[in-house]
Write a protein that holds these residues in place. Structure first.
Motif, PDB file in Angstrom:
ATOM      1  N   GLY A 105       0.816  -1.200   0.000  1.00 18.60           N
ATOM      2  CA  GLY A 105       0.000   0.000   0.000  1.00 18.60           C
ATOM      3  C   GLY A 105       0.848   1.247   0.000  1.00 18.60           C
ATOM      4  N   ASP A 106       0.720   2.071  -1.015  1.00 19.06           N
ATOM      5  CA  ASP A 106       1.459   3.340  -1.104  1.00 19.06           C
ATOM      6  C   ASP A 106       2.961   3.132  -0.992  1.00 19.06           C
ATOM      7  OD1 ASP A 106      -0.916   4.653  -1.368  1.00 19.06           O
ATOM      8  OD2 ASP A 106      -1.119   5.123   0.750  1.00 19.06           O
ATOM      9  N   SER A 117      -6.933   1.729  -6.890  1.00 15.19           N
ATOM     10  CA  SER A 117      -6.423   2.864  -7.680  1.00 15.19           C
ATOM     11  C   SER A 117      -5.768   2.435  -8.983  1.00 15.19           C
ATOM     12  CB  SER A 117      -5.443   3.708  -6.848  1.00 15.19           C
ATOM     13  OG  SER A 117      -6.081   4.215  -5.694  1.00 15.19           O
ATOM     14  N   PHE A 118      -6.161   1.309  -9.541  1.00 14.72           N
ATOM     15  CA  PHE A 118      -5.693   0.919 -10.864  1.00 14.72           C
ATOM     16  C   PHE A 118      -6.619   1.500 -11.921  1.00 14.72           C
ATOM     17  CE2 PHE A 118      -3.453  -2.100  -8.305  1.00 14.72           C
ATOM     18  CZ  PHE A 118      -2.318  -2.452  -9.027  1.00 14.72           C
ATOM     19  N   ASN A 119      -6.076   1.671 -13.135  1.00 15.06           N
ATOM     20  CA  ASN A 119      -6.927   2.117 -14.229  1.00 15.06           C
ATOM     21  C   ASN A 119      -7.127   0.979 -15.228  1.00 15.06           C
ATOM     22  OD1 ASN A 119      -4.731   2.129 -16.158  1.00 15.06           O
ATOM     23  ND2 ASN A 119      -4.065   4.077 -15.282  1.00 15.06           N
ATOM     24  N   SER A 148      -3.012  -7.841  -1.603  1.00 14.40           N
ATOM     25  CA  SER A 148      -3.618  -6.522  -1.725  1.00 14.40           C
ATOM     26  C   SER A 148      -2.573  -5.572  -2.283  1.00 14.40           C
ATOM     27  CB  SER A 148      -4.115  -6.035  -0.355  1.00 14.40           C
ATOM     28  OG  SER A 148      -4.602  -4.706  -0.440  1.00 14.40           O
ATOM     29  N   VAL A 149      -2.919  -4.873  -3.364  1.00 10.97           N
ATOM     30  CA  VAL A 149      -1.948  -4.000  -4.038  1.00 10.97           C
ATOM     31  C   VAL A 149      -2.618  -2.674  -4.356  1.00 10.97           C
ATOM     32  CG1 VAL A 149      -0.378  -3.715  -5.992  1.00 10.97           C
ATOM     33  CG2 VAL A 149      -0.795  -5.999  -5.053  1.00 10.97           C
ATOM     34  N   THR A 150      -1.920  -1.589  -4.039  1.00 13.03           N
ATOM     35  CA  THR A 150      -2.382  -0.239  -4.366  1.00 13.03           C
ATOM     36  C   THR A 150      -1.445   0.376  -5.387  1.00 13.03           C
ATOM     37  OG1 THR A 150      -3.325   0.092  -2.162  1.00 13.03           O
ATOM     38  CG2 THR A 150      -2.869   2.064  -3.462  1.00 13.03           C
ATOM     39  N   ALA A 151      -1.999   0.871  -6.483  1.00 16.60           N
ATOM     40  CA  ALA A 151      -1.218   1.600  -7.477  1.00 16.60           C
ATOM     41  C   ALA A 151      -1.263   3.070  -7.116  1.00 16.60           C
ATOM     42  CB  ALA A 151      -1.770   1.372  -8.876  1.00 16.60           C
TER      43      ALA A 151
END
Length: 380
Positions: free
Chosen positions: A273-274, A322-324, A292-295
Motif C-alpha cells: 500500500g502506497d 487505484s488501478f486504471n 492486496s496491491v495499491t497503485a
C-alpha cells in the motif's frame, strides 16, 4: 481481587492460578500495568518478572493537559499571559513525563532479566512504542537491549505521522553495533529466534535487506513495514510468509535502482500500500493466498502496477486499489488475468473502462470467481 486473608472473607481465586496462566494474562497488558501488579500482594511481587512479553509504550505516560488555544491578535494582555503560563506549564509537564518514561524504559529490561539466571531467558515478544521521535539515543538503547533478549516477535513504532514528516527519522538495523550510543557493552546478537518483525517510522539502510536472509533471520515469517524510508532494492527470504509495506518511500533512485524486487517464494500473504517504487517479483509465489496491491502515483513515483500482479496468479483473494483500465486490461495479453485459483476480487477506486471492459474481461477470464466487489469504482 481481594488479597488472600483480607477482610470480608473474600477469596483471591486469581492468585491461586499457576504462574504460567498469570504470565499469559499479564502479557496482554502494557508493561507499566504489569509492573504495578506487584503491589497487589506478596504473591504478585515478583510475578511480573517472569512475563515473556514486554511492552515499553510512551502512551502509558499520557500528557493530561490540553493544548492551550492561542488568543486572538487583539486579545487582552491577561489572556495572552494566561496562554503563556499554560503553555509553559504544559511544556514542563511534558519534560517530567518524558523523564519518568525514560527511567521506566531504562530499568524495566535489567530488572526483568535479573529474575532469571544468566543468560536471561529469551522473550516471546518485545514491543516498543515511542512518540517522542527526537529521543533517538534512548530509542537505540532500548532496541539494543531488547534484541539482546532474542525476542521471537519485535514490534517497534517510532513517532506518529506528524513526527515522521517533520523530524529526523532514526535508522534501524538488527546488528547491535548500530546502536552503540552509550558505554554499555555491545551485544553480538543474531536474530535466530525472530519470527515476526514490525517496524514503523524508520529509515532502513541497504544492509537491512541483507539481514533478512537465512544467515541472520532463518525463521522470519512475518515482516511489516509502515512509514519507513528504505535504501535497498531487493527483499529476499526463503522463510517469509507474510509481507506488508504501507506508506513506505524509497531512496533507491540515488543509486539508479528503479524497482523493488521480491524473492519470497513461500509467501502466503502480500500487502503493498502506497509503496513509492514499482514492485516486481522475481519468481511465482505458488503458496500465495491473499494479496492486496495499491497503485499510487505522485509527481515523481509510481508504485504497484501490472508487473507485480503477474506473480499473483495463485491468490485466492485479491484486492486492487487505484488501478486504471489500461493497467488491468489494455497493456497486457488476455492470459494475464486468467487466475485459476481466484475466488474473491475487490476493486477499490479503480477505473473500469468507459464500457466496463475490465469487468467483462474479468468475468470471461477468471473461471472460478465467486465474489466480485466494486467499491467507488469509476468509468471515464
Amino acid at each position: 481481587m481481594e488479597p488472600a486473608g483480607g477482610g470480608g472473607g473474600g477469596r483471591d481465586r486469581l492468585s491461586n492460578l499457576p504462574d504460567c496462566l498469570l504470565h499469559s494474562v499479564l502479557s496482554c497488558l502494557g508493561s507499566r500495568q504489569v509492573v504495578q501488579s506487584s503491589l497487589l500482594s506478596p504473591r504478585w511481587r515478583h510475578l511480573w518478572r517472569g512475563v515473556p512479553c514486554l511492552d515499553i509504550d510512551q502512551r502509558e505516560f499520557p500528557l493530561d493537559l490540553p493544548v492551550p488555544e492561542s488568543p486572538a491578535w487583539n486579545a487582552p494582555e491577561a489572556n495572552r499571559k494566561a496562554f503563556r503560563d499554560t503553555s509553559q506549564e504544559r511544556a514542563e509537564r511534558e519534560v517530567q513525563l518524558w523523564h519518568r518514561f525514560e527511567d521506566f524504559g531504562d530499568t524495566l529490561l535489567p530488572l526483568h532479566a535479573a529474575a532469571s539466571s544468566p543468560p536471561a531467558l529469551p522473550l516471546d515478544a518485545y514491543r516498543l512504542h515511542v512518540t517522542g521521535a527526537h529521543q533517538h539515543r534512548c530509542l537505540y538503547r532500548w532496541i539494543r537491549r531488547g534484541l539482546a533478549r532474542s525476542p521471537a516477535a519485535l514490534h517497534v513504532t517510532n513517532g506518529d505521522d506528524d513526527e515522521y514528516m517533520y523530524n529526523e527519522v532514526p535508522s534501524f538495523s538488527l546488528h547491535s553495533h548500530h546502536y552503540k550510543t552509550d558505554s554499555l557493552p555491545l551485544v553480538l546478537q543474531v536474530a535466530t529466534r525472530l519470527r515476526r518483525l514490525h517496524l514503523s517510522g524508520f529509515s532502513l539502510p541497504e544492509e537491512f535487506s541483507e539481514e533478512l536472509t537465512a544467515d541472520t533471520c532463518p525463521v522470519l515469517e512475518d515482516l511489516r513495514l509502515e512509514r519507513c524510508d528504505f535504501w535497498f532494492a531487493r527483499i529476499a527470504s526463503l522463510s517469509l510468509k507474510s509481507l506488508a509495506m504501507e506508506g513506505c518511500s524509497s531512496n533507491c533512485s540515488y543509486d539508479g535502482s528503479t524497482e523493488l524486487a521480491l524473492a519470497v517464494p513461500r509467501l502466503v500473504s502480500l500487502n503493498l500500500g502506497d509503496v513509492q517504487l514499482p514492485v516486481v517479483s522475481e519468481d511465482e509465489m505458488p503458496s500465495l493466498a491473499v494479496a492486496s496491491v495499491t497503485a499510487t502515483r505522485d509527481a515523481n513515483a509510481y508504485a504497484g502496477g501490472v508487473d507485480v500482479l503477474k506473480s499473483l496468479r495463485a491468490a485466492r483473494v485479491l484486492a486492487l486499489r487505484s488501478f486504471n483500465s489500461a493497467e488491468l486490461f489494455d497493456e497486457e495479453p488476455k492470459e494475464f488475468l486468467k487466475f485459476q485459483n481466484l475466488r474473491t476480487l475487490t476493486l477499490t477506486e479503480c477505473k473500469i473502462g468507459d464500457e466496463c471492459q475490465v469487468l467483462r474481461h474479468v468475468l470471461h477470464n477468471v473461471p472460478n470467481l465467486e465474489r466480485l466487489v466494486l467499491d467507488d469504482c469509476k468509468v471515464p
